[in-house]
Design a protein around this motif. Structure first.
Motif, PDB file in Angstrom:
ATOM      1  N   ILE A  27       0.849  -1.185   0.000  1.00 42.68           N
ATOM      2  CA  ILE A  27       0.000   0.000   0.000  1.00 42.68           C
ATOM      3  C   ILE A  27       0.889   1.241   0.000  1.00 42.68           C
ATOM      4  O   ILE A  27       1.687   1.426   0.924  1.00 42.68           O
ATOM      5  CB  ILE A  27      -0.917   0.048   1.238  1.00 42.68           C
ATOM      6  N   ARG A  28       0.760   2.064  -1.025  1.00 42.76           N
ATOM      7  CA  ARG A  28       1.497   3.329  -1.035  1.00 42.76           C
ATOM      8  C   ARG A  28       0.573   4.415  -0.508  1.00 42.76           C
ATOM      9  O   ARG A  28      -0.467   4.710  -1.100  1.00 42.76           O
ATOM     10  CB  ARG A  28       1.977   3.679  -2.448  1.00 42.76           C
ATOM     11  N   MET A  29       0.967   5.000   0.610  1.00 39.87           N
ATOM     12  CA  MET A  29       0.161   6.010   1.255  1.00 39.87           C
ATOM     13  C   MET A  29       0.465   7.395   0.679  1.00 39.87           C
ATOM     14  O   MET A  29       1.413   7.580  -0.086  1.00 39.87           O
ATOM     15  CB  MET A  29       0.425   6.007   2.768  1.00 39.87           C
ATOM     16  N   ARG A  30      -0.311   8.378   1.078  1.00 40.26           N
ATOM     17  CA  ARG A  30      -0.147   9.743   0.590  1.00 40.26           C
ATOM     18  C   ARG A  30       1.141  10.374   1.105  1.00 40.26           C
ATOM     19  O   ARG A  30       1.781  11.160   0.407  1.00 40.26           O
ATOM     20  CB  ARG A  30      -1.347  10.589   1.037  1.00 40.26           C
ATOM     21  N   ASP A  31       1.522  10.009   2.331  1.00 37.82           N
ATOM     22  CA  ASP A  31       2.661  10.649   2.990  1.00 37.82           C
ATOM     23  C   ASP A  31       3.657   9.603   3.471  1.00 37.82           C
ATOM     24  O   ASP A  31       3.362   8.397   3.505  1.00 37.82           O
ATOM     25  CB  ASP A  31       2.177  11.478   4.196  1.00 37.82           C
ATOM     26  N   LEU A  32       4.837  10.070   3.875  1.00 33.80           N
ATOM     27  CA  LEU A  32       5.845   9.183   4.438  1.00 33.80           C
ATOM     28  C   LEU A  32       5.290   8.461   5.662  1.00 33.80           C
ATOM     29  O   LEU A  32       4.494   9.026   6.424  1.00 33.80           O
ATOM     30  CB  LEU A  32       7.100   9.970   4.828  1.00 33.80           C
ATOM     31  N   TYR A  97       7.864  -1.502   5.902  1.00 30.75           N
ATOM     32  CA  TYR A  97       7.561  -0.173   5.366  1.00 30.75           C
ATOM     33  C   TYR A  97       8.829   0.426   4.788  1.00 30.75           C
ATOM     34  O   TYR A  97       9.951   0.054   5.156  1.00 30.75           O
ATOM     35  CB  TYR A  97       6.994   0.745   6.466  1.00 30.75           C
ATOM     36  N   GLN A  98       8.658   1.339   3.869  1.00 25.03           N
ATOM     37  CA  GLN A  98       9.762   2.142   3.350  1.00 25.03           C
ATOM     38  C   GLN A  98       9.166   3.342   2.636  1.00 25.03           C
ATOM     39  O   GLN A  98       8.212   3.192   1.857  1.00 25.03           O
ATOM     40  CB  GLN A  98      10.646   1.347   2.403  1.00 25.03           C
ATOM     41  N   ASP A  99       9.717   4.520   2.927  1.00 21.83           N
ATOM     42  CA  ASP A  99       9.189   5.762   2.355  1.00 21.83           C
ATOM     43  C   ASP A  99       7.694   5.850   2.658  1.00 21.83           C
ATOM     44  O   ASP A  99       7.321   5.916   3.824  1.00 21.83           O
ATOM     45  CB  ASP A  99       9.488   5.828   0.862  1.00 21.83           C
ATOM     46  N   ASN A 100       6.840   5.807   1.629  1.00 20.82           N
ATOM     47  CA  ASN A 100       5.397   5.888   1.911  1.00 20.82           C
ATOM     48  C   ASN A 100       4.670   4.574   1.638  1.00 20.82           C
ATOM     49  O   ASN A 100       3.459   4.552   1.445  1.00 20.82           O
ATOM     50  CB  ASN A 100       4.751   7.024   1.113  1.00 20.82           C
ATOM     51  N   TRP A 101       5.412   3.464   1.644  1.00 17.33           N
ATOM     52  CA  TRP A 101       4.817   2.142   1.426  1.00 17.33           C
ATOM     53  C   TRP A 101       4.643   1.400   2.751  1.00 17.33           C
ATOM     54  O   TRP A 101       5.542   1.386   3.598  1.00 17.33           O
ATOM     55  CB  TRP A 101       5.698   1.288   0.520  1.00 17.33           C
ATOM     56  N   ILE A 102       3.491   0.750   2.920  1.00 15.31           N
ATOM     57  CA  ILE A 102       3.250  -0.223   3.995  1.00 15.31           C
ATOM     58  C   ILE A 102       3.016  -1.575   3.340  1.00 15.31           C
ATOM     59  O   ILE A 102       2.295  -1.675   2.335  1.00 15.31           O
ATOM     60  CB  ILE A 102       2.012   0.143   4.844  1.00 15.31           C
ATOM     61  N   GLU A 347      -9.358   5.383   2.624  1.00 17.05           N
ATOM     62  CA  GLU A 347      -8.971   5.291   1.215  1.00 17.05           C
ATOM     63  C   GLU A 347      -8.418   6.607   0.673  1.00 17.05           C
ATOM     64  O   GLU A 347      -7.578   6.614  -0.227  1.00 17.05           O
ATOM     65  CB  GLU A 347     -10.146   4.815   0.359  1.00 17.05           C
ATOM     66  N   LYS A 348      -8.852   7.726   1.221  1.00 15.47           N
ATOM     67  CA  LYS A 348      -8.373   9.005   0.696  1.00 15.47           C
ATOM     68  C   LYS A 348      -6.891   9.226   0.983  1.00 15.47           C
ATOM     69  O   LYS A 348      -6.269  10.108   0.382  1.00 15.47           O
ATOM     70  CB  LYS A 348      -9.198  10.153   1.259  1.00 15.47           C
ATOM     71  N   TYR A 349      -6.316   8.399   1.868  1.00 20.74           N
ATOM     72  CA  TYR A 349      -4.888   8.517   2.171  1.00 20.74           C
ATOM     73  C   TYR A 349      -4.050   7.522   1.356  1.00 20.74           C
ATOM     74  O   TYR A 349      -2.833   7.484   1.494  1.00 20.74           O
ATOM     75  CB  TYR A 349      -4.640   8.289   3.661  1.00 20.74           C
ATOM     76  N   ILE A 350      -4.711   6.702   0.519  1.00 20.38           N
ATOM     77  CA  ILE A 350      -4.022   5.671  -0.262  1.00 20.38           C
ATOM     78  C   ILE A 350      -3.771   6.164  -1.680  1.00 20.38           C
ATOM     79  O   ILE A 350      -4.675   6.706  -2.327  1.00 20.38           O
ATOM     80  CB  ILE A 350      -4.867   4.375  -0.302  1.00 20.38           C
TER      81      ILE A 350
END
Length: 432
Positions: A27-32, A97-102, A347-350
């Motif tokens: 999952i790539r999130m909006r932020d770090l 996790y790494q950067d903005n990925w979980i 979902e708005k943060y994904i």
């Protein structure tokens, strides 16, 4: 609570170093990612899923999942850690996790996509609430403090009685993409990720009497037929089927996946697409009736009991390898669609959502996710060639469907350390 491993036995014995039987959700999130917030969210989430906080143990020839009170591993890495090993604290689940990925990694014999989605739904609720200082609505999300009923714990296939007897039928071998495309020397497992607008694809599917799963399977069938027009072997796609509804156990956590076989018959090939889609939908309808799904569950139960009747791991591995080879011969590809993820306000943060599976066998697998207004189709291949993907994208072009080829990556799924990995003899490296 100690759980006998039953439906998880087949995935356990079919796992290997090259094909770890594992689900990886990225999952790539909006932020770090905030690692402290993630640690808190994981710890809280896993309190809600005690049946996933387990260690694999063997007693008197039988495998069990027993309570594991060690912390769930979280690593700052896209690769993650080996499951059922020291670095994962001997859990069959881990996060990274790494950067903005979980990333969630979980043994496919512990659960399936439906069960993994529940964990992600809970995790995102806790993570986003704390990370962004908001109060998200919690309707439909499993949270700490909920009553965890026996339905969530109990293996419904092991407990089921009087299941319908499966019909015995001999399927001819399906068209094998690796053989037909002469890709035997191309063994770099690769994932092509394709994004399609959710509204557009849903509208197209409904206009053609289909669903996202059946239309994807149909486009894939048509693409393969275009590539190999003179081949006589049948093109056969397995569309994954959730068995929970037929078992009347919607909350069960186990891996409960059957399949509807969609065969692209010779007589269908000249039909217009909408008529082909109607035919595929009819095949799905016929094969998802409760009695048919339960017969499939009974078949799985019989295979599991046969495996467990053998006294040694080596004998069970041999039988499992034979079953795997037979399955490979029956399929051209598989398509899996859990359904709309419905991660609620989180979902708005994904920004991106990917579903990878490690045990792809010798055929292509398409994993479909519907998150935050778009479908992502992950083409998971035991080869790197873009041949099949390009033919599929041509089908989208021909039907006016806009898409975005997001990226192409080497499939990277951590190993699962297996109990028999220390056995001496040939092939150990492939089994550990």
């Amino acid at each position: 609570m100690e759980q006998i491993v039953f439906t998880g036995i087949r995935p356990l014995y079919s796992s290997s170093k090259r094909n770890p039987n594992e689900i990886r959700i990225r999952i790539r999130m909006r932020d770090l990612i905030d690692p402290d917030v993630l640690r808190h969210a994981v710890d809280t989430t896993m309190q809600r899923y005690p049946y996933f906080c387990v260690e694999l143990q063997k007693k008197d020839g039988q495998y069990f999942f027993v309570d594991n009170y060690r912390p769930i591993a979280i690593t700052n890495s896209l690769h993650g850690v080996e499951l059922n090993a020291e670095e994962s604290n001997y859990h069959m689940v881990a996060f990274a996790y790494q950067d903005n990925w979980i990333i969630l990694d979980i043994f496919h014999g512990l659960t399936d996509g439906t069960g993994a989605y529940e964990v992600i739904r809970t995790l995102l609720y806790y993570y986003c609430s704390e990370r962004y200082g908001v109060k998200l609505r919690d309707e439909g999300i499993r949270l700490v403090g909920d009553e965890i009923t026996m339905e969530e714990w109990e293996d419904p296939i092991a407990a089921a009685a009087d299941l319908p007897v499966p019909t015995r039928s001999q399927m001819p071998k399906a068209l094998n993409l690796i053989e037909k495309a002469v890709l035997q020397d191309d063994q770099v497992k690769t994932v092509y990720s394709v994004a399609i607008d959710e509204t557009e694809f849903m509208r197209f599917s409904m206009d053609n009497d289909g669903s996202p799963g059946t239309i994807t399977a149909l486009f894939l069938s048509r693409a393969v037929a275009k590539l190999f027009p003179d081949e006589k072997d049948p093109i056969r796609i397995a569309l994954c089927v959730n068995q929970r509804k037929a078992l009347h156990k919607p909350k069960a956590h186990q891996s409960l996946v059957g399949g509807a076989m969609l065969e692209y018959k010779e007589k269908m090939r000249e039909w217009p697409l909408d008529r082909q889609a109607t035919a595929y939908r009819g095949m799905v309808f016929a094969q998802t009736m409760d009695e048919v799904v339960l017969a499939g569950a009974n078949n799985l139960k019989g295979l599991t009991q046969m495996l467990l009747s053998k006294p040694t791991d080596q004998e069970r591995l041999g039988i499992s390898a034979f079953i795997g080879k037979s399955t490979d011969e029956m399929l051209t590809a598989t398509v899996s669609y859990v359904g709309k993820a419905n991660y609620k306000e989180a979902e708005k943060y994904i920004r991106d959502f990917r579903t990878w599976t490690g045990a792809t066998g010798n055929y292509l697998c398409v994993e479909i996710a519907a998150v935050n207004g778009r479908f992502t189709l992950d083409f998971i291949q035991p080869f790197s060639s873009p041949l099949i993907v390009n033919a599929f994208l041509k089908q989208l072009d021909d039907n006016g469907i806009t898409y975005d080829l997001q990226d192409v990556e080497k499939l990277d799924v951590p190993n699962i350390r297996l109990p028999w990995s220390e056995y001496p003899g040939a092939g150990v490296e492939e089994r550990c």
